[in-house]
Design a protein around this motif. Structure first.
Motif: not given
Length: 293
Positions: A40-61
């Protein structure tokens, strides 16, 4: 910064994968209680990473192979955690958690291809990779041998051999009966009892599975460093992971269904045959082909 979170998630996925083995295959409740929080902790860090990655790229896919891999790993881990939460089982962890780790591992390395600090470090990892896989192959071979001897012993006991001086061969204590009647012990009497052969076959399977898992994980690291993500399409790699899946299915069926005896021997033989095919695939592999002497 998202790479930092992704690397933390990769490490946690690896730890959860190791914890899932005794939790599922050996039914250790302590490892089960450890596996789920780490996953569960790995999934949480992973989710934060994906959100930040897409946010920096300014896209949703996702765009690119690495981003798709990362999102697929997140989906696999999320489904596993949902199943564990709803149905109270961690059995799928032996599939899902190593898969999430492998999918996250390549993106966590970053944009450039990972290289080892020195040739000595790479050689050390190569030795570990070969040692673990050879131990797994040897364990499978012993399990196959024990399964074959099980079939031989079972058939011999069911045949009710007729002794030379009269009398019927007893299934309970064959050697004692032959000594009592003054006849020499047949070579088949030197075989262990069926229960002992069954336990040997199962124990060698249990020993070989962690060795194979660790060997494949280290091999993935080595292949990624040498040939990049293309190693996923190598026939040797594909067959190796197919054998690993069959190995998991074999152990899970033996444990959940209480499979023993002849059917378990046939399943072990099937995995051993796949192992031989994987070994033969070295001749067609660009990653594992052995150099000429």
């Amino acid at each position: 910064m998202y790479l930092v979170w992704l690397r933390v998630a990769a490490v946690l996925y690896a730890v959860a994968s190791v914890a899932a083995l005794p939790a599922v295959l050996y039914a250790f409740p302590r490892w089960r209680r450890f596996c789920l929080p780490v996953a569960g902790l790995a999934f949480l860090f992973h989710l934060v990473s994906v959100i930040e990655m897409l946010g920096l790229a300014h896209r949703y896919f996702p765009v690119g192979y690495s981003e798709v891999e990362s999102l697929l790993g997140l989906a696999v881990a999320g489904i596993f955690l949902a199943i564990a939460r709803i149905y109270g089982t961690v059995s799928f962890g032996v599939f899902a958690l190593p898969a999430s780790f492998l999918l996250v591992f390549v993106p966590a390395l970053g944009g450039g291809r990972y290289t080892f600090p020195s040739e000595g470090v790479r050689t050390g990892w190569l030795v570990v990779h070969i040692a673990f896989l050879l131990a797994a192959y040897a364990s499978l071979a012993f399990s196959m041998a024990a399964s074959f001897l099980y079939l031989v012993q079972e058939r011999r006991l069911k045949s009710h051999l007729v002794l030379v001086g009269g009398g019927t061969y007893s299934q309970s204590h064959p050697a004692q009966n032959r000594r009592r009647m003054g006849h020499p012990i047949l070579s088949g009497d030197l075989l262990p009892p069926l229960d002992t052969l069954e336990r040997i076959a199962h124990a060698t399977l249990l020993f070989g599975f962690p060795c194979m898992t660790l060997g494949l994980l280290v091999g993935s690291l080595l292949a990624q460093e040498s040939v990049g993500s293309a190693y996923f399409f190598d026939p040797k790699v594909l067959l190796s992971f197919a054998m690993w899946v069959m190995y998991v299915v074999l152990l899970y069926i033996r444990r959940s269904a209480g499979l023993r005896g002849r059917r378990a021997a046939y399943l072990s033989s099937g995995v051993f045959v796949v192992m031989l095919i994987v070994w033969a695939a070295n001749q067609f592999s660009q990653v594992h082909r052995y150099p000429a002497p």
